[in-house]
Write a protein that holds these residues in place. Sequence first.
Motif: not given
Length: 124
Positions: A2-7, A47-69
Motif C-alpha cells: 500500500i502506497r501513501i502520499l503524506l502531505a 492508495d491513500l492521501l494522508l494530509t494535514d488540513i492547514v498548509m501553505p499554498e494549497l490546503d489539505g481540503i483543496e488538495l484532496a478535492q483536486r486529487a480526487a479528480t
Amino acid sequence: MIRILLAEDDDSMRVYLARALERVGYSVVAVDRGTAALKVLEHESFDLLLTDIVMPELDGIELAQRAATIDPAMRVMFITGFAAVALEGGQMLEQAKVLSKPFHLRDLVGEVDRMFEIGSAADI
C-alpha cells in the motif's frame, strides 16, 4: 504494498509520521505542501492521501478535492489540529477520515489499517 502520499508542512511531524507508517510496512512518499503533492500525483499513483488540513499554498481540503479528480479511487485521511473548524464548513470529501491532533501513532496506524482492513497497529 500500500502506497501513501503524506502531505504535512511541519518537518518533524512529517518525518515522524512517515517513519511510523514505513515501520509497519506501508510505502510512504512525504512532501511538505499541497502543491508538491499535486506534482507527485501527476506521475505516481497512491492508495491513500494522508494530509494535514492547514498548509501553505494549497490546503489539505483543496488538495484532496483536486486529487480526487486525478485518482477517484484514492482514499483520503485528514490529520489536523483544526478538525472542528474544517468539519463545520461541510467541505470534507464524503469518504474521508479525520484524525485530530494530538494522536498516538497507534491511532494513526490503526485508522490506516482499518481503511485497508489490515492489522498492523499492534506493532507500534
